[in-house]
Enzyme design. Structure first.
Site, mmCIF file in Angstrom:
data_model
loop_
_atom_site.group_PDB
_atom_site.id
_atom_site.type_symbol
_atom_site.label_atom_id
_atom_site.label_comp_id
_atom_site.label_asym_id
_atom_site.label_seq_id
_atom_site.Cartn_x
_atom_site.Cartn_y
_atom_site.Cartn_z
ATOM 1 C CD GLU A 30 -2.282 -1.325 2.350
ATOM 2 O OE1 GLU A 30 -1.522 -0.876 3.427
ATOM 3 O OE2 GLU A 30 -2.978 -2.479 2.467
ATOM 4 C CG HIS A 56 -3.169 -6.236 8.487
ATOM 5 N ND1 HIS A 56 -2.890 -6.273 7.283
ATOM 6 C CD2 HIS A 56 -3.468 -5.096 8.791
ATOM 7 C CE1 HIS A 56 -2.818 -5.059 6.751
ATOM 8 N NE2 HIS A 56 -3.594 -4.346 7.814
ATOM 9 C CG ASN A 82 -5.343 -3.804 3.674
ATOM 10 O OD1 ASN A 82 -5.244 -4.001 2.323
ATOM 11 N ND2 ASN A 82 -4.495 -3.140 4.228
HETATM 12 P P1 FDA Z 1 -10.850 -6.171 16.682
HETATM 13 O O1 FDA Z 1 -9.649 -5.840 17.053
HETATM 14 O O2 FDA Z 1 -11.301 -5.199 15.660
HETATM 15 O O3 FDA Z 1 -11.964 -5.896 17.875
HETATM 16 C C1 FDA Z 1 -11.549 -6.551 19.048
HETATM 17 C C2 FDA Z 1 -12.359 -5.518 20.171
HETATM 18 O O4 FDA Z 1 -12.552 -6.465 21.687
HETATM 19 C C3 FDA Z 1 -11.557 -4.367 20.499
HETATM 20 O O5 FDA Z 1 -12.591 -3.331 20.566
HETATM 21 C C4 FDA Z 1 -11.170 -4.831 22.119
HETATM 22 O O6 FDA Z 1 -10.933 -3.351 22.860
HETATM 23 C C5 FDA Z 1 -12.111 -5.751 22.480
HETATM 24 N N1 FDA Z 1 -11.355 -6.456 23.709
HETATM 25 C C6 FDA Z 1 -10.413 -7.366 23.540
HETATM 26 N N2 FDA Z 1 -10.136 -8.061 24.668
HETATM 27 C C7 FDA Z 1 -11.214 -7.805 25.488
HETATM 28 C C8 FDA Z 1 -11.768 -8.304 26.763
HETATM 29 N N3 FDA Z 1 -10.981 -9.127 27.293
HETATM 30 N N4 FDA Z 1 -12.838 -8.060 27.005
HETATM 31 C C9 FDA Z 1 -13.551 -6.852 26.442
HETATM 32 N N5 FDA Z 1 -13.193 -6.642 25.445
HETATM 33 C C10 FDA Z 1 -12.111 -6.661 24.689
HETATM 34 N N6 FDA Z 1 -7.431 -3.736 8.298
HETATM 35 C C11 FDA Z 1 -8.042 -3.582 7.165
HETATM 36 O O7 FDA Z 1 -8.729 -4.519 6.459
HETATM 37 N N7 FDA Z 1 -7.886 -2.047 6.330
HETATM 38 C C12 FDA Z 1 -6.893 -1.212 6.811
HETATM 39 O O8 FDA Z 1 -6.709 -0.232 6.334
HETATM 40 C C13 FDA Z 1 -6.427 -1.745 8.213
HETATM 41 N N8 FDA Z 1 -5.722 -0.577 8.772
HETATM 42 C C14 FDA Z 1 -5.293 -0.763 10.071
HETATM 43 C C15 FDA Z 1 -4.721 0.204 10.748
HETATM 44 C C16 FDA Z 1 -4.101 0.214 12.119
HETATM 45 C C17 FDA Z 1 -3.469 1.307 12.932
HETATM 46 C C18 FDA Z 1 -4.655 -1.110 13.068
HETATM 47 C C19 FDA Z 1 -4.338 -1.070 14.239
HETATM 48 C C20 FDA Z 1 -5.246 -1.953 12.244
HETATM 49 C C21 FDA Z 1 -5.444 -1.739 10.890
HETATM 50 N N9 FDA Z 1 -6.241 -2.849 10.096
HETATM 51 C C22 FDA Z 1 -6.571 -2.728 8.802
HETATM 52 C C23 FDA Z 1 -6.562 -4.098 10.865
HETATM 53 C C24 FDA Z 1 -8.124 -4.223 11.293
HETATM 54 O O9 FDA Z 1 -8.176 -3.198 11.939
HETATM 55 C C25 FDA Z 1 -8.160 -5.496 12.100
HETATM 56 O O10 FDA Z 1 -7.888 -6.758 11.420
HETATM 57 C C26 FDA Z 1 -9.522 -5.799 12.711
HETATM 58 O O11 FDA Z 1 -10.125 -4.555 13.465
HETATM 59 C C27 FDA Z 1 -9.471 -7.186 13.475
HETATM 60 O O12 FDA Z 1 -11.059 -7.470 13.744
HETATM 61 P P2 FDA Z 1 -11.442 -8.277 14.792
HETATM 62 O O13 FDA Z 1 -13.059 -8.557 14.622
HETATM 63 O O14 FDA Z 1 -10.608 -9.452 14.842
HETATM 64 O O15 FDA Z 1 -10.961 -7.651 16.185
#
Ligand code: FDA
Length: 502
Positions: free
Chosen positions: A356, A441, A479
């Site tokens: 990207e 990721h 992504n």
């Molecule tokens: P996600 O991580 O979204 O959600 C998990 C949630 O559970 C969080 O809100 C967390 O706080 C909560 N949680 C965790 N443990 C807990 C507990 N014990 N009790 C209560 N709550 C809890 N992907 C993409 O496709 N395109 C993109 O452009 C980008 N860019 C990007 C930039 C940056 C800076 C980051 C950090 C990430 C990306 N990503 C991305 C990745 C993408 O955001 C990521 O893959 C997904 O959010 C993952 O989705 P999930 O449903 O797995 O969990």
């Protein structure tokens, strides 16, 4: 008082969780979502909910006293990070021994902090990664459903070609072309109609105001604007924020009992609660879900869970790197924070890369071209639970990222060679040109068909499900959030049909 009981609990409010809660709510199941982060809807002193990447404040970071931006230095100077008050901020950087992982905290999970790039993987690669999933059903039904629910679109060509804010991407495209490499537009959930209004001064700026990793105030269709309001409007879904699930256990009658810590935004423990449920869905992300399951297995709370839990983790081959352009080739003082283009060399037989073209929205001319390369790596890590400290570690060495660095380097070497340019060595805190010690990721830890059945039902525990990125074994080639969403749609449809409606 005994534990509160609800029919279904969903842990987390990211992609997998939001899909699951919506479909449970529609099916008439009372569902409680538990999220450790906060609901981001209160403006701060500046009138904005989220802070910018430039001059970040306490809203930026999850309980740290200093920000931890991915690009930590400029000309080796410590000018990027800021001292902040410890607070329940929106972006967390979780440190393991040789890898750190960025994750979102708050209602909407990663959708609050990510770049919004919404990419459906190549079907052939999807079939390699998840061979037991019916690809016809995914590509005819669940990917289109996910794309439409998430509000995915592609930047209008005319806007991309003419806006000063995308000069950085056009420069990188031309340099890739000089090396014989093709580029592709990358779909996004950002509202490009809104972006055009930002540029013409008709709407407050967000993407055009250096907002992204610490949240976008306007324009991005994060989950709190798509799936989550739809879930709440079923009337069957509620969300409790600043509630962190610590442990899960199964009662003799087969129901689940969760220990949940409620905190305030300063991190003070307000209460420890017990919540019971019949069906438990884990959507706490690769790190969060795997930790809950490992703790449950290794402390004996759910001893029958599979040995596969913790396995199959990978950073989706993420490597960040940057090039220095010639003075006559500026990348622009104005840069949109939303990436819309990638160099697509995934069909390269030896070193597949999807790179990207990332912005550096710093407000000054930097002459930097930045890339987040997604590479194909067979290396996998393993999460392990340490009973003494009650924490989860990650067995992953820096060395394991060598194959990804080599792939990214082979692509960028070609571009440097064709354009007479060099790498930047000053951006990642030391003298490395390739940031190989963090990822955006995280994928895997509870892999579909290994630690679960083919639909995310956890092996060795009835009515316990995984719905998030931990199902995907370490790599998806693009992504990941569209795939996480589509897979969650597919799995919950089956679970509602077979386990809940019945
Ligand atoms: P996600 O991580 O979204 O959600 C998990 C949630 O559970 C969080 O809100 C967390 O706080 C909560 N949680 C965790 N443990 C807990 C507990 N014990 N009790 C209560 N709550 C809890 N992907 C993409 O496709 N395109 C993109 O452009 C980008 N860019 C990007 C930039 C940056 C800076 C980051 C950090 C990430 C990306 N990503 C991305 C990745 C993408 O955001 C990521 O893959 C997904 O959010 C993952 O989705 P999930 O449903 O797995 O969990």
């Amino acid at each position: 008082a005994g534990p509160t009981f609800v029919p279904a609990v969903v842990v987390g409010t990211g992609y997998g969780s939001s899909v699951t809660a919506l479909r449970l709510g529609e099916a008439g199941i009372s569902t409680l979502m538990l999220e450790m982060g906060q609901l981001w809807n209160q403006p701060g002193p500046d009138g904005k909910v989220f802070c910018r990447m430039i001059n970040p404040d306490r809203r930026s970071t999850w309980f740290r006293t200093r920000t931890e931006a991915p690009l930590g230095t400029f000309l080796w100077l410590d000018v990027v990070n800021r001292d902040i008050e410890s607070y329940a901020g929106v972006l967390d950087r979780v440190h393991f021994a040789e890898m750190s992982v960025y994750v979102g905290r708050g209602v909407g999970g990663g959708s609050l902090v990510n770049g919004g790039m919404a990419v459906t993987p190549l079907r052939s690669y999807f079939e390699q990664v998840l061979p037991t999933v019916d690809a016809d059903e995914m590509y005819n039904r669940y990917y289109p459903l996910a794309n439409s629910m998430l509000g995915v679109s592609t930047i209008p060509r005319d806007y991309f070609e003419n806006s000063d804010y995308y000069q950085f991407a056009r420069v990188s495209r031309a340099q890739a072309a000089n090396a014989g490499l093709g580029t592709a537009f990358v779909p996004n959930v950002y509202d490009f109609g809104y972006m055009a209004m930002e540029e013409s001064g008709q709407a407050p700026k967000s993407a055009l105001n250096a907002e992204v990793i610490y949240g976008n105030n306007y324009g991005k269709r994060s989950l709190d604007r798509t799936y989550l309001p739809a879930a709440l409007s079923t009337g069957n879904v509620t969300i409790q924020t600043l509630h962190r699930v610590r442990t899960i256990a199964q009662q003799p009658d087969g129901t689940y009992l969760l220990t949940v810590e409620q905190i305030d935004t300063a991190g003070n423990l307000l209460a420890t609660k017990e919540i019971g449920c019949r069906h438990l869905f884990l959507g706490a992300g690769s790190l969060g879900t795997t930790e809950l399951l490992l703790r449950a297995r290794d402390t004996g709370a759910l001893p029958a869970l599979s040995d596969e839990i913790g396995n199959g983790w990978g950073p989706n081959g993420n490597i960040m790197t940057a090039r220095a352009n010639h003075l006559w080739n500026p990348t622009g003082m104005l840069q949109s924070s939303i990436p819309t283009m990638a160099i697509d060399d995934w069909n390269n037989p030896t070193t597949p890369v999807f790179a990207e073209i990332a912005p550096i929205p710093s407000g000054i001319e930097t002459w930097v071209s930045l890339y987040l390369a997604i590479t194909k790596s067979p290396e996998r890590g393993t999460f392990v639970y340490d009973r003494a400290t009650d924490t989860m570690g990650l067995r992953w060495t820096r060395e394991q990222n060598q194959v990804s660095v080599a792939a990214a380097k082979s692509l960028l070497d070609r571009i440097n060679h064709a354009n007479g340019t060099i790498y930047r060595y000053d951006l990642f805190g030391d003298t490395r040109a390739f940031a190989d010690d963090f990822c955006y990721h995280p994928l895997g830890g509870c892999v579909l068909g290994k630690a679960t059945d083919g639909y995310g039902r956890v092996t060795g525990a009835r009515n316990l499900y995984v719905t998030d990125g931990s199902l995907i074994p370490g790599s998806i080639g693009v992504n990941p959030f569209v795939t996480i969403t589509a897979l969650a749609e597919r799995n919950i449809a089956q679970v509602i049909r077979q386990d809940i409606a019945a």
